[in-house]
Motif scaffolding. Sequence first.
Motif, PDB file in Angstrom:
ATOM      1  N   LYS A 197     -10.050   4.185  -0.897  1.00 53.10           N
ATOM      2  CA  LYS A 197      -9.013   5.218  -0.876  1.00 53.10           C
ATOM      3  C   LYS A 197      -9.349   6.173   0.256  1.00 53.10           C
ATOM      4  CE  LYS A 197      -8.906   8.690  -3.783  1.00 53.10           C
ATOM      5  NZ  LYS A 197      -8.718   9.488  -5.002  1.00 53.10           N
ATOM      6  N   THR A 199       0.856  -1.181   0.000  1.00 42.88           N
ATOM      7  CA  THR A 199       0.000   0.000   0.000  1.00 42.88           C
ATOM      8  C   THR A 199       0.895   1.235   0.000  1.00 42.88           C
ATOM      9  OG1 THR A 199      -0.135   0.147   2.428  1.00 42.88           O
ATOM     10  CG2 THR A 199      -1.758  -1.257   1.308  1.00 42.88           C
ATOM     11  N   TRP A 212       0.926  -3.028   9.290  1.00 38.95           N
ATOM     12  CA  TRP A 212       1.607  -2.242   8.264  1.00 38.95           C
ATOM     13  C   TRP A 212       3.055  -1.982   8.706  1.00 38.95           C
ATOM     14  CZ3 TRP A 212      -3.487  -1.203   9.538  1.00 38.95           C
ATOM     15  CH2 TRP A 212      -4.409  -1.098   8.490  1.00 38.95           C
ATOM     16  N   TYR A 245      -4.045   7.591   0.803  1.00 36.32           N
ATOM     17  CA  TYR A 245      -3.680   6.208   1.110  1.00 36.32           C
ATOM     18  C   TYR A 245      -4.501   5.263   0.252  1.00 36.32           C
ATOM     19  CZ  TYR A 245      -3.711   1.652   3.334  1.00 36.32           C
ATOM     20  OH  TYR A 245      -3.640   0.304   3.536  1.00 36.32           O
ATOM     21  N   ARG A 246      -3.863   4.229  -0.323  1.00 40.61           N
ATOM     22  CA  ARG A 246      -4.577   3.242  -1.134  1.00 40.61           C
ATOM     23  C   ARG A 246      -3.700   2.028  -1.408  1.00 40.61           C
ATOM     24  NH1 ARG A 246      -4.783   7.200  -6.495  1.00 40.61           N
ATOM     25  NH2 ARG A 246      -2.735   8.102  -6.131  1.00 40.61           N
ATOM     26  N   ASP A 247      -4.315   1.009  -1.934  1.00 46.44           N
ATOM     27  CA  ASP A 247      -3.625  -0.181  -2.420  1.00 46.44           C
ATOM     28  C   ASP A 247      -2.774   0.248  -3.620  1.00 46.44           C
ATOM     29  OD1 ASP A 247      -3.075  -2.641  -3.860  1.00 46.44           O
ATOM     30  OD2 ASP A 247      -4.725  -3.584  -2.774  1.00 46.44           O
ATOM     31  N   TYR A 248      -1.522  -0.220  -3.659  1.00 44.63           N
ATOM     32  CA  TYR A 248      -0.595   0.197  -4.714  1.00 44.63           C
ATOM     33  C   TYR A 248      -0.690  -0.679  -5.970  1.00 44.63           C
ATOM     34  CZ  TYR A 248       3.870   1.457  -6.950  1.00 44.63           C
ATOM     35  OH  TYR A 248       4.830   1.881  -7.833  1.00 44.63           O
TER      36      TYR A 248
END
Length: 310
Positions: free
Chosen positions: A101, A50, A198, A61-64
Amino acid sequence: MKKLFSIFFITLFAFASAQDNDSKETANRFFYELTFKPKKDSVKTEKVMTVLDIVKDRSVYRDYTMIGQDSIMKVQIEAMQKAGTFKDLSKSIRMPKFSEKIVKHYPDMKLQYIERISSGFTPAGIAYSETAKFDWKILNDKAKIGAYNAQKATVDFGGKKWVAWFTTELPFQDGPYKFSGLPGLIVKIEDEGKNYSWVLQGNRKVPNWEELSYAEKISNMNLKVTEMPREKFEKTFTEFKKDPFATVRPMMNQEMLSKTIPGMDGTIGDMLKKQEKMYKDFFNSNDNPIEPPYEKLKVGKVEKVGKEKD
């Protein structure tokens, strides 16, 4: 062909929410590896990268997963457009693990939690807003987390107790997901049950940063998000997850569903069934959310305390 692309983009980019922001800035991008348990009754874990992108007035912020495949998407989509044929990119593109997101606005840390659903052939964004305030307890414990000297803090959030490590060597009062408010960037955070963990893996500058990916730009999405109370947001999103193509299906007659497109296996109807299964598999893959529905963040101030007792 254009309508077929619309159907495909609805499926793919509901997992990659966006906002209408074309201004180019330089971002500090922080990569967090997220290890999580998707199922409550299993010890099996999965991992996904992420990112937290920090610019002057906000963080995103988000999933990459989708962002990391941008150049691949560009090559394949341009080839499809040039050839006038369709290719099922789900065979070559890795799908993300998370679709949300989270945008935190500085300095008040008001955040938007955004998901993307479909409205006919147009993906539409829905969001709820809340102020991110956490009742952190900063402890005396110190440790080296990766390359950074870090300090321990704890907080109760979403029905779980979380342990965080932050560093003042990175002067951003931010972190992954909704977490923020410590006097430095969070470099590691996990709940006591290790359902979600994380860990910062690295960071880099992103010049000419844009919030929209290449694929999002060419999909002609309606990029505006509709704000609503959290309860209504969750109800709307739950209904979408139950029937992702509820607004598309009435627009597709039998003649259209029975058509085939060059380069595509089966009919458009077959593709819709496959995409619907993809959606449902995605949404059913995780029954262990980070926070339960309607959970409210506790409002409080940062508190310094002594070393935590066993």
